[in-house]
Design a protein around this motif. Structure first.
Motif, PDB file in Angstrom:
ATOM      1  N   VAL A   1       0.872  -1.022  -0.171  1.00  0.00           N
ATOM      2  CA  VAL A   1      -0.055   0.010   0.114  1.00  0.00           C
ATOM      3  C   VAL A   1       1.006   1.275   0.049  1.00  0.00           C
ATOM      4  N   ASP A   2       0.766   2.126  -0.839  1.00  0.00           N
ATOM      5  CA  ASP A   2       1.264   3.357  -0.967  1.00  0.00           C
ATOM      6  C   ASP A   2       0.247   4.623  -0.826  1.00  0.00           C
ATOM      7  N   TRP A   3       0.200   5.058   0.414  1.00  0.00           N
ATOM      8  CA  TRP A   3      -0.732   6.208   0.766  1.00  0.00           C
ATOM      9  C   TRP A   3      -0.226   7.421   0.493  1.00  0.00           C
ATOM     10  N   THR A   4      -0.948   8.367  -0.215  1.00  0.00           N
ATOM     11  CA  THR A   4      -0.300   9.852  -0.654  1.00  0.00           C
ATOM     12  C   THR A   4      -0.837  10.732   0.555  1.00  0.00           C
ATOM     13  N   LEU A   5      -0.062  11.265   1.594  1.00  0.00           N
ATOM     14  CA  LEU A   5      -0.324  12.185   2.320  1.00  0.00           C
ATOM     15  C   LEU A   5      -0.463  13.549   1.815  1.00  0.00           C
ATOM     16  N   PHE A   6       0.500  13.735   0.986  1.00  0.00           N
ATOM     17  CA  PHE A   6       0.591  15.170   0.284  1.00  0.00           C
ATOM     18  C   PHE A   6       1.568  14.969  -0.834  1.00  0.00           C
TER      19      PHE A   6
ATOM     20  N   HIS B   1       3.124  18.805 -20.950  1.00  0.00           N
ATOM     21  CA  HIS B   1       3.938  19.188 -19.933  1.00  0.00           C
ATOM     22  C   HIS B   1       5.117  18.291 -19.537  1.00  0.00           C
ATOM     23  N   LEU B   2       5.961  18.478 -18.845  1.00  0.00           N
ATOM     24  CA  LEU B   2       7.005  17.889 -18.366  1.00  0.00           C
ATOM     25  C   LEU B   2       7.183  18.217 -17.013  1.00  0.00           C
ATOM     26  N   GLY B   3       7.606  17.432 -15.968  1.00  0.00           N
ATOM     27  CA  GLY B   3       7.648  18.073 -14.503  1.00  0.00           C
ATOM     28  C   GLY B   3       8.362  17.122 -13.594  1.00  0.00           C
ATOM     29  N   VAL B   4       8.538  17.641 -12.196  1.00  0.00           N
ATOM     30  CA  VAL B   4       9.180  16.619 -11.167  1.00  0.00           C
ATOM     31  C   VAL B   4       8.198  17.165 -10.011  1.00  0.00           C
ATOM     32  N   GLY B   5       8.157  16.059  -9.081  1.00  0.00           N
ATOM     33  CA  GLY B   5       7.218  16.581  -8.038  1.00  0.00           C
ATOM     34  C   GLY B   5       8.027  15.738  -6.829  1.00  0.00           C
ATOM     35  N   VAL B   6       7.326  16.301  -5.510  1.00  0.00           N
ATOM     36  CA  VAL B   6       7.894  15.866  -4.547  1.00  0.00           C
ATOM     37  C   VAL B   6       6.731  15.663  -3.471  1.00  0.00           C
ATOM     38  N   GLY B   7       6.744  14.532  -2.596  1.00  0.00           N
ATOM     39  CA  GLY B   7       5.543  14.377  -1.817  1.00  0.00           C
ATOM     40  C   GLY B   7       5.928  13.444  -0.458  1.00  0.00           C
ATOM     41  N   LEU B   8       4.856  13.292   0.357  1.00  0.00           N
ATOM     42  CA  LEU B   8       5.212  12.599   1.935  1.00  0.00           C
ATOM     43  C   LEU B   8       4.053  11.445   1.579  1.00  0.00           C
ATOM     44  N   HIS B   9       4.657  10.341   1.655  1.00  0.00           N
ATOM     45  CA  HIS B   9       3.848   8.967   1.391  1.00  0.00           C
ATOM     46  C   HIS B   9       3.895   7.974   2.690  1.00  0.00           C
ATOM     47  N   HIS B  10       2.884   7.171   3.055  1.00  0.00           N
ATOM     48  CA  HIS B  10       3.040   6.479   3.886  1.00  0.00           C
ATOM     49  C   HIS B  10       3.053   4.958   3.248  1.00  0.00           C
ATOM     50  N   VAL B  11       4.242   4.092   3.321  1.00  0.00           N
ATOM     51  CA  VAL B  11       4.232   3.050   2.588  1.00  0.00           C
ATOM     52  C   VAL B  11       4.029   1.630   3.509  1.00  0.00           C
ATOM     53  N   ARG B  12       3.354   0.876   3.313  1.00  0.00           N
ATOM     54  CA  ARG B  12       3.365  -0.452   3.799  1.00  0.00           C
ATOM     55  C   ARG B  12       3.495  -1.555   2.891  1.00  0.00           C
ATOM     56  N   ILE B  13       4.494  -2.422   3.236  1.00  0.00           N
ATOM     57  CA  ILE B  13       4.867  -3.721   2.338  1.00  0.00           C
ATOM     58  C   ILE B  13       4.616  -4.882   3.332  1.00  0.00           C
ATOM     59  N   ASP B  14       4.155  -5.834   2.636  1.00  0.00           N
ATOM     60  CA  ASP B  14       4.134  -7.136   3.221  1.00  0.00           C
ATOM     61  C   ASP B  14       5.169  -7.936   2.679  1.00  0.00           C
ATOM     62  N   SER B  15       6.345  -8.110   3.565  1.00  0.00           N
ATOM     63  CA  SER B  15       7.471  -8.914   2.856  1.00  0.00           C
ATOM     64  C   SER B  15       7.932 -10.216   3.020  1.00  0.00           C
ATOM     65  N   SER B  16       7.053 -10.823   3.946  1.00  0.00           N
ATOM     66  CA  SER B  16       7.238 -12.078   4.309  1.00  0.00           C
ATOM     67  C   SER B  16       6.340 -13.022   3.542  1.00  0.00           C
ATOM     68  N   PRO B  17       7.168 -14.004   2.654  1.00  0.00           N
ATOM     69  CA  PRO B  17       6.218 -14.716   1.687  1.00  0.00           C
ATOM     70  C   PRO B  17       5.694 -16.201   2.647  1.00  0.00           C
ATOM     71  N   CYS B  18       4.736 -16.625   1.775  1.00  0.00           N
ATOM     72  CA  CYS B  18       4.171 -17.854   2.720  1.00  0.00           C
ATOM     73  C   CYS B  18       5.103 -19.029   2.583  1.00  0.00           C
ATOM     74  N   ILE B  19       5.161 -19.833   3.454  1.00  0.00           N
ATOM     75  CA  ILE B  19       6.011 -20.978   3.549  1.00  0.00           C
ATOM     76  C   ILE B  19       5.061 -22.328   3.414  1.00  0.00           C
TER      77      ILE B  19
END
Length: 351
Positions: A244-249, A265-283
């Protein structure tokens, strides 16, 4: 006995009344002549990338503004469009009008520039010549009203001080001014590069953003906490790896090029995001036994960056559909060494 004059002759009251009545009548005739309505020939406007209904509506509105200022407006529909002094002078002489007004409407991305001139019969150069820019069709009235007032006063330019003060509310601006922000709905897919975002192959991305078209600059800001990209089941049942990548701003800006109804248009952006990753695979246990999926989430709030561009593919700058292509990167290691980054492409509908 009737009064005598200082010269010894009698003064006739009836003669004095007649003289007074004649003077009043003469003054009325002169006053009527002084305020007699002038005849203005209003020629059809030339246009570039502006629809015929808008062009005709603008001309009709200008005619109305001149008429309420006590001008008689001749508005021939069979005359060809004219935006030059030579054809305007010839048409004015043929119509025996005292003045002639002519001009053009030009679309500049979402804006419309009104170029207008007015000349007296027989003169080689216009006494009024100006150009004002409306943010869209709905804001043309303020530009035309300011120009009609200047023509009525025979000023060389429109009154920009009053015009600019009204423009902050009306959306009409002189060339190069600001425009109002508009709400856009963005939908697309984020494709993680490498094994980022825990190895998911794609993430759905939805967000609400405010878009503002400054002069030659594209500015876009996601509403606070109104953007979300996700994969998996959003925590309901983590049967597969998810992210999940949640955009705060965030804010995105860059140069813009307008080509008629098209815009890039071309451009650059900057933001503040809350990221959650489930990185444990099933056994996966031997056949017949349950699957052990003891997941552990890796989450953080971090700065992000975007690099890319977009193009308007439908619309006229008021309601439009844009294509977007960007590279998105989270500036921390989350979800393992691969981090969180990917390529986003999608569409935005702007109202």
């Amino acid at each position: 006995m009737p009064p005598r004059s200082i010269h010894g002759t009698r003064e006739n009251p009836m003669s004095r009344t007649r003289l007074l009545s004649a003077a009043i009548l003469l003054m009325a005739v002169f006053a009527g002549t002084a305020v007699a309505a002038e005849t203005i020939l209003l020629l059809p406007f030339s246009s570039f990338d502006v629809g015929a209904p808008t062009v005709e509506a603008a001309r009709a509105f200008l005619a109305g503004e001149l008429e309420v200022r006590d001008h008689v407006v001749l508005r021939p529909d069979d005359h060809p469009a004219c935006d030059r002094i030579d054809c305007a002078r010839a048409a004015c002489a043929a119509a025996a009008a005292e003045k002639v007004a002519y001009g053009s409407l030009i679309r500049l991305g979402p804006k419309i520039a009104v170029h207008l001139a007015a000349a007296r019969a027989g003169e080689e150069s216009p006494f009024f010549l100006d150009q004002l820019t409306a943010s869209d069709e709905g804001a043309l009235d303020e530009a035309l009203r300011a120009m009609a007032a200047a023509i009525d006063r025979e000023d060389p330019r429109a009154d920009r001080s009053r015009f600019e003060s009204r423009s902050m509310l009306s959306g009409v601006v002189p060339a190069g001014g600001p425009s109002r922000p508009r709400l856009g709905f963005h939908a697309g897919l984020l494709f993680p590069t490498g094994e980022s975002y825990g190895g998911v192959d794609r993430m759905v991305n939805l967000r609400l953003a405010l878009q503002n078209e400054l002069p030659a600059i594209h500015v876009e800001m996601t509403l606070p906490m109104a953007g979300l990209a996700w994969s998996g089941h959003l925590g309901e049942s983590w049967d597969d790896e998810g992210a999940v990548d949640w955009t705060l701003f965030d804010i995105f800006a860059g140069p813009r090029v307008d080509r008629g109804r098209q815009s890039f248009h071309l451009g650059v952006g900057v933001g503040l995001h809350h990221v959650r990753i489930d990185s444990s695979p099933c056994i996966y246990r031997p056949e017949g036994l349950a699957v052990d999926c003891s997941h552990g989430d890796d989450e953080t709030t971090a700065l992000t960056g975007d690099l890319g561009g977009g193009a308007r593919i439908l619309g006229d700058g008021t309601n439009e559909l844009n294509f977007i292509l960007r590279y998105h990167h989270v500036f921390v290691d989350v979800g393992g060494e691969e981090g969180a980054h990917g390529i986003y492409f999608g569409f935005s509908a702007v109202l």
